[in-house]
Write an enzyme that holds these catalytic residues in place. Structure first.
Site, PDB file in Angstrom:
ATOM      1  N   HIS A 138      30.126  48.203  43.135  1.00  0.00           N
ATOM      2  CA  HIS A 138      30.224  49.290  44.112  1.00  0.00           C
ATOM      3  C   HIS A 138      30.857  50.511  43.468  1.00  0.00           C
ATOM      4  O   HIS A 138      31.266  50.465  42.304  1.00  0.00           O
ATOM      5  CB  HIS A 138      30.953  48.852  45.394  1.00  0.00           C
ATOM      6  N   HIS A 140      33.629  52.400  44.015  1.00  0.00           N
ATOM      7  CA  HIS A 140      35.058  52.733  43.940  1.00  0.00           C
ATOM      8  C   HIS A 140      35.506  52.977  42.499  1.00  0.00           C
ATOM      9  O   HIS A 140      34.998  52.360  41.564  1.00  0.00           O
ATOM     10  CB  HIS A 140      35.909  51.628  44.585  1.00  0.00           C
ATOM     11  N   ASP A 166      38.043  52.148  40.769  1.00  0.00           N
ATOM     12  CA  ASP A 166      38.516  51.018  39.957  1.00  0.00           C
ATOM     13  C   ASP A 166      37.376  50.044  39.614  1.00  0.00           C
ATOM     14  O   ASP A 166      37.614  48.954  39.093  1.00  0.00           O
ATOM     15  CB  ASP A 166      39.680  50.288  40.653  1.00  0.00           C
ATOM     16  N   HIS A 167      36.131  50.464  39.899  1.00  0.00           N
ATOM     17  CA  HIS A 167      34.959  49.644  39.549  1.00  0.00           C
ATOM     18  C   HIS A 167      33.917  50.426  38.751  1.00  0.00           C
ATOM     19  O   HIS A 167      33.146  49.840  38.004  1.00  0.00           O
ATOM     20  CB  HIS A 167      34.323  49.067  40.822  1.00  0.00           C
ATOM     21  N   HIS A 185      32.711  45.897  52.541  1.00  0.00           N
ATOM     22  CA  HIS A 185      33.804  46.629  51.873  1.00  0.00           C
ATOM     23  C   HIS A 185      33.353  48.079  51.684  1.00  0.00           C
ATOM     24  O   HIS A 185      34.071  49.016  52.027  1.00  0.00           O
ATOM     25  CB  HIS A 185      34.106  45.950  50.547  1.00  0.00           C
ATOM     26  N   ASP A 236      34.546  43.299  45.256  1.00  0.00           N
ATOM     27  CA  ASP A 236      35.605  43.273  46.268  1.00  0.00           C
ATOM     28  C   ASP A 236      35.101  42.691  47.589  1.00  0.00           C
ATOM     29  O   ASP A 236      35.575  43.076  48.663  1.00  0.00           O
ATOM     30  CB  ASP A 236      36.147  44.689  46.523  1.00  0.00           C
ATOM     31  N   HIS A 247      39.757  41.341  41.677  1.00  0.00           N
ATOM     32  CA  HIS A 247      41.216  41.577  41.737  1.00  0.00           C
ATOM     33  C   HIS A 247      41.986  40.259  41.742  1.00  0.00           C
ATOM     34  O   HIS A 247      41.507  39.253  42.279  1.00  0.00           O
ATOM     35  CB  HIS A 247      41.598  42.341  43.017  1.00  0.00           C
TER      36      HIS A 247
END
Ligand code: ZN
Ligand code: FE
Length: 255
Positions: A56, A58, A60-61, A114, A133, A171
């Protein structure tokens, strides 16, 4: 096994993963949480980055997409329905589509909730799923964009995979998830044992990822709406699975 997986701690509590097809040398980074540790892992293994598979958009991805693409000239694969938010995307994939990473077959599973464009990557021959996530060890992702109905459908889709499937979550949230899980299903003996085991592992700094579909099926309250103990604890006896899931998620948000 035709693939090898290298798990890479990134940022505070993210995991990046390298998936290496041993026959052809093709190597994918599942998401790009942080460039330096990914490059270090590639150098350590002597692998060449050929693909990025994004779950996805985000940061942090997908935050390392552009830098890694410039450096390696790798192909970036992501959800067609979310293409405008995936930096540097080259190939747009849809639910049920199968593509090759070298000789390894990868199946795309759309798992919205998410984010609306969240996807998972399933390596059926290798019994491995990269779920971003969406599903966590003893937890699930927060619903930033999707509805409880959508998120539940996504979790059901993942739970339909074989029990022995290794689940690579993005995570290390397990200990916090465990603290909540035990409050909503206190009578689940398998969960109680797992909570103790997780405390032992984390004390030694050992990752609790990957988990497995079977282990989540037995212990993760978010995928256990059938549990009478859970239903009683959250005051949803006899409710439908979506309502039970939604209430569990709501309680975790406020935990
Ligand atoms: Zn996310
Ligand atoms: Fe994340």
């Amino acid at each position: 096994m035709s693939i090898e997986v290298k798990q890479i701690p990134c940022l505070g509590d993210n995991y990046g993963f390298l998936v290496h097809d041993t026959e052809t040398g093709a190597t994918a980074s599942i998401d790009t949480p942080e460039v330096e540790p990914i490059n270090n892992a590639l150098a350590e293994q002597g692998w060449t980055l050929t693909h990025i598979l994004n779950t996805h958009h985000h940061f942090d991805h997908a935050g390392g997409n552009e830098e890694l693409k410039v450096q390696w000239g790798c192909e970036i694969i992501g959800a067609a329905c979310d293409a405008e938010r995936i930096p540097g995307i080259d190939r747009r994939v849809v639910d049920g589509e199968v593509f090759q990473l070298g000789n390894a077959q990868v199946k795309v599973l759309e798992v919205p909730g998410h984010t609306v464009g969240h996807i998972a990557y399933y390596f059926a021959d290798d019994r491995a799923a990269f779920v971003g996530d969406t599903l966590f060890a003893l937890g699930c992702g927060r619903m930033f964009e999707g509805t409880a109905q959508q998120m539940w459908g996504s979790l059901e889709k993942l739970m339909a995979l074989p029990d022995e499937t290794a689940v690579y979550c993005a995570h290390e949230y397990t200990q916090a998830n465990a603290a909540f899980a035990i409050t909503v299903e206190p009578d689940n003996e398998a969960l109680r044992q797992r909570v103790e085991e997780i405390a032992r592992l984390r004390e030694q700094g050992i990752p609790t990822v990957p988990t497995s579909i079977g282990l989540e099926r037995r212990t993760n309250p978010f995928v256990r709406p059938q549990s009478t103990n859970l239903q009683q604890t959250i005051d949803r006896v006899g409710s439908d699975p979506v309502a039970i899931f939604a209430e569990t998620r709501k309680r975790k948000d406020n935990f």
